[in-house]
Design a protein around this motif. Structure first.
Motif, PDB file in Angstrom:
ATOM      1  N   THR A   1       6.503  34.851  19.360  1.00 50.30           N
ATOM      2  CA  THR A   1       6.466  34.554  17.965  1.00 50.30           C
ATOM      3  C   THR A   1       5.914  35.804  17.050  1.00 50.30           C
ATOM      4  OG1 THR A   1       4.059  33.994  18.161  1.00 50.30           O
ATOM      5  CG2 THR A   1       5.563  32.278  18.126  1.00 50.30           C
TER       6      THR A   1
ATOM      7  N   LEU B   1       2.047  33.922  21.710  1.00 49.31           N
ATOM      8  CA  LEU B   1       1.820  34.761  20.617  1.00 49.31           C
ATOM      9  C   LEU B   1       2.806  36.052  20.902  1.00 49.31           C
ATOM     10  CD1 LEU B   1      -2.038  35.207  21.213  1.00 49.31           C
ATOM     11  CD2 LEU B   1      -0.874  34.067  19.367  1.00 49.31           C
TER      12      LEU B   1
ATOM     13  N   ARG C   1       3.263  37.674  17.210  1.00 44.68           N
ATOM     14  CA  ARG C   1       1.896  37.798  16.869  1.00 44.68           C
ATOM     15  C   ARG C   1       1.261  38.647  17.792  1.00 44.68           C
ATOM     16  NH1 ARG C   1       2.981  32.688  15.250  1.00 44.68           N
ATOM     17  NH2 ARG C   1       2.531  31.896  13.244  1.00 44.68           N
ATOM     18  N   LEU C   2       1.478  39.001  18.824  1.00 40.23           N
ATOM     19  CA  LEU C   2       1.061  39.993  19.749  1.00 40.23           C
ATOM     20  C   LEU C   2       2.180  40.856  20.198  1.00 40.23           C
ATOM     21  CD1 LEU C   2      -1.068  40.901  21.500  1.00 40.23           C
ATOM     22  CD2 LEU C   2      -0.438  39.148  23.352  1.00 40.23           C
TER      23      LEU C   2
END
Length: 201
Positions: A62, A59, A64-65
């Motif tokens: 990428t 995550l 996303r976090l």
């Protein structure tokens, strides 16, 4: 295949090198409470930790976090302190052959923190395509962890036997396992406490 092997080596080195000392210390704290006969419980905890750090690593890399690196670096030694203290609290139960069922849950949560730490290192190396680097690096991390855990298991067994021989005079009724567990847990807790204080955001 060459790129995969390169990232695998990077992941492996990230764990076993001096720079991965905080992760090694956590693995030692995690494994200290187990003996060879507890392999099923140890496997459950290690699997949970792997799931946790793999999820956060994916995550974070990428995008996303997003977790502030200062907090990640602070929370990693906090997980070591918590694990070391839990070892000390549960040492008598562990000596009696009873392992805590909540440990996989804690390992999963702590794995999320460590995965964010892995991500910070990997993100600086990434190119456009992240699939291969992410896979290779994560596999390398797993191999590194297995190496550290196997070495720790052998060292713990040797320590238990050494302590057993040294106290063969019957001076104390405390089992060698408990003495070793308390010593290792106290040491890693003290070191991690200093690190957490130094890294306080």
């Amino acid at each position: 295949m060459g790129d995969l092997a390169a990232y695998l080596e990077l992941g492996f080195r990230h764990i076993v090198a001096v720079g991965g000392a905080d992760h090694i210390l956590f693995l030692l704290a995690l494994a200290a409470i187990y003996r060879p006969r507890d392999w099923r419980a140890a496997l459950a905890v290690i699997t949970a930790f792997t799931i946790g750090h793999s999820l956060t690593l994916a995550l974070a890399v990428t995008g996303r976090l997003a977790v502030p690196s200062a907090w990640v670096e602070f929370l990693i030694p906090v997980t070591i302190v918590a694990t070391g203290i839990e070892n000390l609290v549960l040492r008598e139960r562990a000596a009696a052959g009873s392992t805590a069922r909540h440990r996989p849950v804690f390992a999963l949560l702590f794995g999320l923190v460590h995965g964010a730490g892995f991500a910070g290192y990997l993100r600086s190396l990434l190119v456009d395509d992240i699939t291969l680097p992410l896979l290779g690096f994560n596999l390398g991390v797993e191999l590194g962890q297995v190496t550290v855990l196997l070495a720790a298991a052998l060292a713990f067994v040797a320590l238990d036997r050494l302590i057993g021989r040294l106290r063969s005079g019957g001076i104390t009724r405390v089992a060698p396992f408990q003495i070793r567990l308390a010593g290792v847990s106290a040491a890693v807790t003290l070191i991690a406490t200093v690190w957490a204080w130094d890294r306080l955001p």
